[in-house]
Design an enzyme around this catalytic site. Structure first.
Site, short mmCIF file in Angstrom:
data_model
loop_
_atom_site.label_atom_id
_atom_site.label_comp_id
_atom_site.label_asym_id
_atom_site.label_seq_id
_atom_site.Cartn_x
_atom_site.Cartn_y
_atom_site.Cartn_z
N ASP A 17 -37.79 35.64 19.17
CA ASP A 17 -38.52 36.54 18.25
C ASP A 17 -39.19 37.72 18.94
O ASP A 17 -38.96 38.88 18.57
CB ASP A 17 -39.52 35.74 17.41
CG ASP A 17 -40.62 35.05 18.22
OD1 ASP A 17 -40.45 34.82 19.44
OD2 ASP A 17 -41.68 34.75 17.63
N ASN A 20 -36.63 40.03 20.49
CA ASN A 20 -35.93 40.81 19.47
C ASN A 20 -36.76 42.04 19.06
O ASN A 20 -36.24 43.15 18.91
CB ASN A 20 -35.65 39.98 18.22
CG ASN A 20 -34.85 38.73 18.52
OD1 ASN A 20 -34.22 38.62 19.56
ND2 ASN A 20 -34.87 37.76 17.60
N TYR A 56 -30.40 27.62 22.88
CA TYR A 56 -30.12 27.06 21.55
C TYR A 56 -28.67 27.32 21.17
O TYR A 56 -28.06 28.28 21.63
CB TYR A 56 -31.09 27.54 20.48
CG TYR A 56 -31.02 28.99 20.09
CD1 TYR A 56 -31.68 29.97 20.82
CD2 TYR A 56 -30.30 29.39 18.96
CE1 TYR A 56 -31.63 31.30 20.44
CE2 TYR A 56 -30.26 30.72 18.57
CZ TYR A 56 -30.93 31.68 19.32
OH TYR A 56 -30.88 32.98 18.94
N ARG A 67 -43.51 27.68 13.02
CA ARG A 67 -42.36 26.81 13.31
C ARG A 67 -42.87 25.40 13.58
O ARG A 67 -43.09 25.00 14.73
CB ARG A 67 -41.59 27.30 14.55
CG ARG A 67 -40.95 28.65 14.43
CD ARG A 67 -39.73 28.62 13.50
NE ARG A 67 -39.11 29.94 13.44
CZ ARG A 67 -39.50 30.94 12.64
NH1 ARG A 67 -40.53 30.76 11.82
NH2 ARG A 67 -38.87 32.09 12.65
N ALA A 92 -33.70 37.52 12.55
CA ALA A 92 -34.39 38.68 13.14
C ALA A 92 -34.81 39.74 12.12
O ALA A 92 -35.20 40.84 12.49
CB ALA A 92 -33.58 39.32 14.26
N ASP A 100 -38.42 40.24 12.79
CA ASP A 100 -38.63 40.80 14.13
C ASP A 100 -38.34 42.30 14.15
O ASP A 100 -39.08 43.09 14.77
CB ASP A 100 -37.72 40.11 15.16
CG ASP A 100 -37.86 38.60 15.14
OD1 ASP A 100 -38.94 38.11 14.75
OD2 ASP A 100 -36.88 37.91 15.50
#
Ligand code: ADP
Length: 301
Positions: free
Chosen positions: A29, A32, A86, A165, A253, A256
């Site tokens: 995040d 980005n 990830y 999150r 994103a 972001d």
């Protein structure tokens, strides 16, 4: 403006057409946002503060940061750690994510409080997120929040996207408590209403803004997917409609890139309504393409 973004950037494995094939990229995040800011406002000095190892994948991430025109010299080097990873799985077009971030060097980004303090001193706007806070241990969180608090007192602008999150936190209560502590050191809050409603039970975007302002946050800009953006500052509150964009391909994103365009707009001296219009235009481009980092045109303001 000298802009510093603080957080974690991970290696991303995204599935390709041929089954079993993945493409390696990098995203996260706060990275980005730094990346989009450099895309839309190349004249701004953008730095990224994270933790990096000394292995090949860390070097690749370093190269990606530098190739984007972003300064990585404030990042902490952690010898025995690496870049978090990830992997995206696709099931009938639905994306799901698996994470490996236990070995992530970014968890140590606040391990040297005096380096953190110097990095903040060298910049005008400092940006961090709820994910930045979630990956740190209690000591790291305290070090980051106190460095930011000190920076704010010294006149730095601190910006925070709560990016809630729950999977990254031991309990939702810890997430809520630390998120409000993040808000209390920040001038500009950039939450997304859907997450805030889920975890703080806010009835509407105005409730989100009020809650963060009661924690001493300055301006609050509440994103709300395709719905109008609500903002609230010392000059009052208003909404800005989000343009309709037709088919949405991938919302990764969106928030972001939105935040990046807000920073670019503020740097240009635009009022909040025009910053938000530019931010929605940029996020509108991002959701029409696949992936986190989408090459974009600078939106007209
Ligand atoms: P986040 O990605 O942080 O969850 P949101 O989903 O609220 O944030 O989206 C951020 C911004 O992206 C919105 O304010 C809007 O400008 C744009 N956006 C997101 N979804 C859409 C959509 N379906 N149509 C048009 N714009 C969108």
């Amino acid at each position: 403006m000298r802009f510093l973004s603080i957080g974690e950037c991970m290696a991303e494995m995204s599935p390709q057409e041929e089954p079993g094939m993945f493409r390696l990229g990098f995203a996260g995040d706060t990275f980005n946002t730094a990346w989009y800011l450099k895309q839309v406002a190349p004249q701004i000095e953008v730095s990224y503060l994270t933790g990096l190892g000394t292995d090949k994948i860390s070097d690749q991430l370093r190269a990606t940061i530098k190739d984007a025109g972003i300064n990585d010299t404030y990042s902490v080097v952690v010898e025995d750690k690496t870049v978090g990873l990830y992997l995206i799985s696709l099931d009938n077009g639905e994306r799901s994510f698996s994470y490996w971030r236990g070995q992530s060097a970014a968890r140590q980004l606040a391990s040297d409080p005096s380096a953190l303090k110097r990095a903040i001193e060298d910049h005008d706007v400092i940006y961090f997120s709820g994910i930045t806070l979630a990956i740190l241990d209690a000591e790291g969180r305290d070090a980051l929040l106190s460095a930011l608090r000190e920076g704010r007192s010294a006149g730095k602008k601190i910006a925070f996207d709560p990016n809630l999150r729950p999977r990254l936190w031991d309990t939702p209560d810890t997430m809520r408590k630390v998120t409000m502590a993040g808000a209390s050191v920040s001038d500009l809050l950039l939450p997304s209403f859907e997450d805030e409603a889920s975890w703080f039970d806010d009835a509407d975007p105005n409730a989100t803004a009020q809650r963060y302002q009661s924690a001493r946050a300055g301006t609050v800009i509440v994103k709300n997917g395709p719905d109008a953006v609500y903002y609230c500052s010392s000059d009052g509150a208003d909404t800005v409609e989000v343009p309709k964009i037709g088919d949405v391909v991938d919302t990764t994103a969106a928030g972001d890139s939105f935040n990046a365009a807000v920073f670019a707009g503020l740097n240009d001296g635009l009022g909040l309504d025009r910053c938000i219009a530019a931010a929605s235009a940029l996020a509108g481009q991002v959701v029409k393409a696949r992936g986190a980092l989408v090459p974009v045109a600078r939106p007209k303001t």
